[in-house]
Design a protein around this motif. Structure first.
Motif, mmCIF file in Angstrom:
data_model
loop_
_atom_site.group_PDB
_atom_site.id
_atom_site.type_symbol
_atom_site.label_atom_id
_atom_site.label_comp_id
_atom_site.label_asym_id
_atom_site.label_seq_id
_atom_site.Cartn_x
_atom_site.Cartn_y
_atom_site.Cartn_z
ATOM 1 N N GLU A 10 0.768 -1.293 -0.081
ATOM 2 C CA GLU A 10 -0.078 0.115 -0.002
ATOM 3 C C GLU A 10 1.023 1.381 0.245
ATOM 4 O OE1 GLU A 10 0.748 -0.982 4.336
ATOM 5 O OE2 GLU A 10 0.511 -2.011 2.466
ATOM 6 N N SER A 11 2.092 0.852 0.247
ATOM 7 C CA SER A 11 2.993 2.400 0.328
ATOM 8 C C SER A 11 3.840 2.427 -1.053
ATOM 9 C CB SER A 11 3.916 2.158 1.499
ATOM 10 O OG SER A 11 4.909 1.131 1.187
ATOM 11 N N CYS A 12 3.550 1.572 -1.930
ATOM 12 C CA CYS A 12 4.329 1.735 -3.225
ATOM 13 C C CYS A 12 3.722 2.673 -4.128
ATOM 14 C CB CYS A 12 4.255 0.399 -3.874
ATOM 15 S SG CYS A 12 5.270 -0.713 -3.148
ATOM 16 N N ILE A 13 4.675 3.245 -4.954
ATOM 17 C CA ILE A 13 3.955 4.085 -6.202
ATOM 18 C C ILE A 13 5.009 3.802 -7.321
ATOM 19 C CG2 ILE A 13 3.651 5.983 -4.560
ATOM 20 C CD1 ILE A 13 5.966 7.504 -5.725
ATOM 21 N N PRO A 14 4.271 4.254 -8.441
ATOM 22 C CA PRO A 14 4.943 4.043 -9.909
ATOM 23 C C PRO A 14 5.684 5.288 -9.924
ATOM 24 C CG PRO A 14 2.719 4.586 -10.157
ATOM 25 C CD PRO A 14 2.718 4.445 -8.914
ATOM 26 N N SER A 52 6.765 16.082 3.413
ATOM 27 C CA SER A 52 7.909 17.208 3.451
ATOM 28 C C SER A 52 9.147 16.424 2.432
ATOM 29 C CB SER A 52 8.435 17.433 4.748
ATOM 30 O OG SER A 52 8.835 16.372 5.448
ATOM 31 N N ASP A 53 8.889 15.131 2.115
ATOM 32 C CA ASP A 53 10.175 14.556 1.113
ATOM 33 C C ASP A 53 9.917 14.447 -0.116
ATOM 34 O OD1 ASP A 53 11.743 13.365 3.472
ATOM 35 O OD2 ASP A 53 10.084 12.284 3.891
ATOM 36 N N ILE A 54 8.726 14.691 -0.654
ATOM 37 C CA ILE A 54 8.357 14.893 -2.031
ATOM 38 C C ILE A 54 8.856 16.126 -2.737
ATOM 39 C CG2 ILE A 54 6.575 14.471 -3.681
ATOM 40 C CD1 ILE A 54 7.125 12.219 -1.482
ATOM 41 N N THR A 55 10.041 16.015 -3.574
ATOM 42 C CA THR A 55 10.451 17.215 -4.366
ATOM 43 C C THR A 55 11.264 16.587 -5.518
ATOM 44 O OG1 THR A 55 12.700 16.950 -2.996
ATOM 45 C CG2 THR A 55 11.119 18.495 -2.105
ATOM 46 N N GLU A 56 11.463 17.352 -6.372
ATOM 47 C CA GLU A 56 12.157 17.013 -7.659
ATOM 48 C C GLU A 56 13.295 16.475 -7.176
ATOM 49 O OE1 GLU A 56 11.946 19.486 -11.130
ATOM 50 O OE2 GLU A 56 10.298 20.318 -10.098
ATOM 51 N N GLU A 57 14.167 17.011 -6.409
ATOM 52 C CA GLU A 57 15.725 16.514 -5.953
ATOM 53 C C GLU A 57 15.474 15.039 -5.320
ATOM 54 O OE1 GLU A 57 18.284 17.992 -6.245
ATOM 55 O OE2 GLU A 57 17.440 19.343 -7.359
ATOM 56 N N PHE A 58 14.355 14.738 -4.444
ATOM 57 C CA PHE A 58 14.132 13.426 -3.970
ATOM 58 C C PHE A 58 13.961 12.471 -5.221
ATOM 59 C CE2 PHE A 58 11.025 10.232 -3.172
ATOM 60 C CZ PHE A 58 11.643 9.463 -1.964
ATOM 61 N N PHE A 59 13.418 12.691 -6.152
ATOM 62 C CA PHE A 59 13.057 11.824 -7.283
ATOM 63 C C PHE A 59 14.464 11.711 -8.286
ATOM 64 C CE2 PHE A 59 8.650 12.389 -6.157
ATOM 65 C CZ PHE A 59 8.410 11.011 -6.516
ATOM 66 N N LYS A 60 15.383 12.546 -8.027
ATOM 67 C CA LYS A 60 16.540 12.444 -8.690
ATOM 68 C C LYS A 60 17.468 11.250 -8.135
ATOM 69 C CE LYS A 60 17.210 17.061 -10.405
ATOM 70 N NZ LYS A 60 18.117 18.132 -10.333
ATOM 71 N N ARG A 61 17.176 10.942 -6.752
ATOM 72 C CA ARG A 61 17.703 9.689 -6.171
ATOM 73 C C ARG A 61 17.437 8.327 -6.918
ATOM 74 N NH1 ARG A 61 16.479 10.702 0.031
ATOM 75 N NH2 ARG A 61 17.390 8.552 -0.182
ATOM 76 N N LEU A 75 2.276 14.195 -4.035
ATOM 77 C CA LEU A 75 2.781 13.268 -5.069
ATOM 78 C C LEU A 75 1.730 13.606 -6.288
ATOM 79 C CD1 LEU A 75 3.254 10.030 -3.428
ATOM 80 C CD2 LEU A 75 5.048 10.924 -4.753
ATOM 81 N N LEU A 76 0.630 13.746 -6.144
ATOM 82 C CA LEU A 76 -0.456 14.193 -7.022
ATOM 83 C C LEU A 76 -0.127 15.635 -7.537
ATOM 84 C CD1 LEU A 76 -4.029 13.277 -5.242
ATOM 85 C CD2 LEU A 76 -2.884 11.993 -7.105
ATOM 86 N N HIS A 77 0.413 16.665 -6.919
ATOM 87 C CA HIS A 77 1.141 17.822 -7.549
ATOM 88 C C HIS A 77 2.075 17.662 -8.422
ATOM 89 C CE1 HIS A 77 1.430 22.134 -7.672
ATOM 90 N NE2 HIS A 77 2.974 21.830 -7.290
ATOM 91 N N ILE A 78 3.280 16.909 -8.087
ATOM 92 C CA ILE A 78 4.239 16.945 -8.702
ATOM 93 C C ILE A 78 4.396 15.758 -9.966
ATOM 94 C CG2 ILE A 78 5.546 15.017 -7.436
ATOM 95 C CD1 ILE A 78 8.068 16.675 -7.263
ATOM 96 N N ALA A 79 3.335 14.724 -9.957
ATOM 97 C CA ALA A 79 3.268 13.749 -10.573
ATOM 98 C C ALA A 79 3.145 14.108 -12.157
ATOM 99 C CB ALA A 79 2.014 12.888 -10.501
ATOM 100 N N PRO A 80 2.562 15.135 -12.755
ATOM 101 C CA PRO A 80 2.402 15.655 -14.197
ATOM 102 C C PRO A 80 3.736 16.161 -14.477
ATOM 103 C CG PRO A 80 0.550 16.492 -13.024
ATOM 104 C CD PRO A 80 1.569 15.844 -12.051
ATOM 105 N N LYS A 81 4.767 16.566 -13.710
ATOM 106 C CA LYS A 81 6.087 17.262 -14.169
ATOM 107 C C LYS A 81 6.906 16.167 -14.021
ATOM 108 C CE LYS A 81 9.272 20.945 -13.140
ATOM 109 N NZ LYS A 81 9.421 22.138 -12.353
ATOM 110 N N VAL A 82 7.070 15.503 -12.892
ATOM 111 C CA VAL A 82 8.213 14.470 -12.676
ATOM 112 C C VAL A 82 7.856 12.984 -13.032
ATOM 113 C CG1 VAL A 82 9.654 13.889 -10.874
ATOM 114 C CG2 VAL A 82 8.966 15.874 -10.660
ATOM 115 N N LEU A 83 6.653 12.506 -12.647
ATOM 116 C CA LEU A 83 6.208 11.130 -13.061
ATOM 117 C C LEU A 83 5.749 10.879 -14.287
ATOM 118 C CD1 LEU A 83 4.658 10.325 -9.301
ATOM 119 C CD2 LEU A 83 7.093 10.304 -10.312
#
Length: 387
Positions: free
Chosen positions: A209-213, A336-345, A377-385
């Motif tokens: 339940e904690s997974c995301i694509p 607070s962890d959900i940033t573009e820098e986070f997904f670069k990892r 996540l919903l906010h950042i998804a269109p741009k990052v995911l």
């Protein structure tokens, strides 16, 4: 005087006999009249019926009523559809042995005699709610017919998804599962078995339940469908948390040189999924001899599939986790962890093999994300995911 009395008595007898005789003659006459009246009524009713049928079409009316009768049961399909149509209702009364037996059926002819669109089976292993469901809804939108969803939760949990949700009525018959014990593997086999009942499911991904694509559906679909291998970690760890968990009582079915360790969160193809559900050789050994501090969900599938079909494993997971904080469980990420820098990892700095070639795309999913991460996540998804 006596003769007069006798005469009177005799005259009375004669009169009584005569009266009864007249009544007996009258009774058949009345019955005859009633019979004639009954026959007359029958004839009249018959004439009226014939006249009504002829002039008012009552016969046609009766025929119409009879022809509109419908049976009160649903006819089962008798053609190929009964074998290829997925169950419309995931709830069934099969026991685990019955389910595993039924799901292990394999067609001997490899070429399908019907148009088959391969699907991904997304299998969620959870205790209860799916707090990140809105993100998955957006990820899957517009790709109907290319995926299936299965949810294994606690038996007492009742989901309340609306009919429009992709998670509506997607819970399978479940049982309690405990981390690190065989009941956890039972839950995973149960998910695989239910997903195998849909002949179109080709790739099977286990999620929590904690997974995301972390990519769009199209990218993930093509990545998995074009892969020659299944994504399950299965490495030989000589240390105390690898070979140190091996029990010599498992020999000769499992040799210590075959002992493997890997992540619980796997992705496998249909052939390996069938290997898992049909196994009756390795399961008893792991059930009996791999108990805490031997955590069976980290060893059973990696070891069994290495022995059965090791050449089909990529020996890595496509689900990213962060173990850098130490401890028995990976790090959990909040809003607070959900940033573009986070997904670069997740996207950068990784190298792996994909179909025997070097690739920088190594992870398709990530965990563990807390419910508080949903809105960011919903906010950042269109741009990052990408969805």
């Amino acid at each position: 005087m006596q003769s007069r009395v006798v005469l009177a008595v005799e005259e009375g007898k004669e009169n009584g006999i005569s009266s009864r005789t007249n009544q007996s003659k009258a009774l058949p006459l009345r019955l005859l009249k009633l019979l004639v009246l009954f026959l007359a009524l029958c004839v009249a009713f018959t004439v009226i019926s014939i006249y009504s049928i002829k002039h008012f079409g009552i016969q046609n009316l009766v025929t119409t009523v009879n022809s509109s009768f419908q049976p009160c049961y649903d006819e089962e399909p008798t053609g190929l559809e009964r074998y290829i149509k997925p169950p419309s209702n995931l709830i069934h009364n099969m026991s685990d042995p019955e389910l595993l037996w039924r799901s292990s059926f394999v067609p001997r002819i490899k070429k399908y005699p019907f148009p088959r669109v391969p699907k991904i089976a997304f299998m969620f292993l959870t205790k209860g709610p799916l707090p990140l469901a809105p993100l998955w809804e957006r990820f899957l939108k517009g790709h109907e017919g290319y995926y299936s969803i299965y949810v294994h939760s606690l038996p007492s949990f009742q989901a309340n998804f609306p009919p429009s949700s992709v998670f509506h009525n997607r819970q399978i018959p479940s049982q309690v599962s405990e981390w690190g014990r065989m009941s956890m593997c039972d839950a995973e086999r149960r998910l695989l078995a239910n997903a195998l009942l849909d002949i179109s499911n080709e790739r099977f991904i286990l999620l929590s339940e904690s997974c995301i694509p972390v990519y769009s559906f199209s990218v993930i679909y093509n990545y998995l469908m074009r892969s020659k291998y299944s994504f399950m970690g299965a490495f030989d760890d000589p240390g105390p948390y690898g070979r140190g968990r091996y029990n010599e009582n498992m020999f000769p079915v499992v040799n210590i040189t075959d002992w493997r360790k890997g992540s619980q969160w796997f992705e496998i193809n249909r052939k390996l999924a069938i290997n898992v559900v049909e196994d009756t050789t390795f399961y008893p050994k792991f059930e009996q001899y791999c108990r805490p501090a031997c955590y069976v969900d980290e060893h059973y599938f990696p070891t069994m599939l290495t022995i059965e079909a090791g050449n089909m494993l990529a020996n890595r997971s496509v689900t990213w986790v962060d173990w850098s904080r130490g401890g028995a469980h990976p790090a959990t990420f909040g809003g607070s962890d959900i940033t573009e820098e986070f997904f670069k990892r997740i996207y950068e700095g990784h190298r792996c093999l994909y179909n025997n070639r070097n690739s920088s795309v190594c992870f398709l999913f990530a965990r563990k994300f807390a419910p508080s991460a949903l809105e960011p996540l919903l906010h950042i998804a269109p741009k990052v995911l990408g969805f």
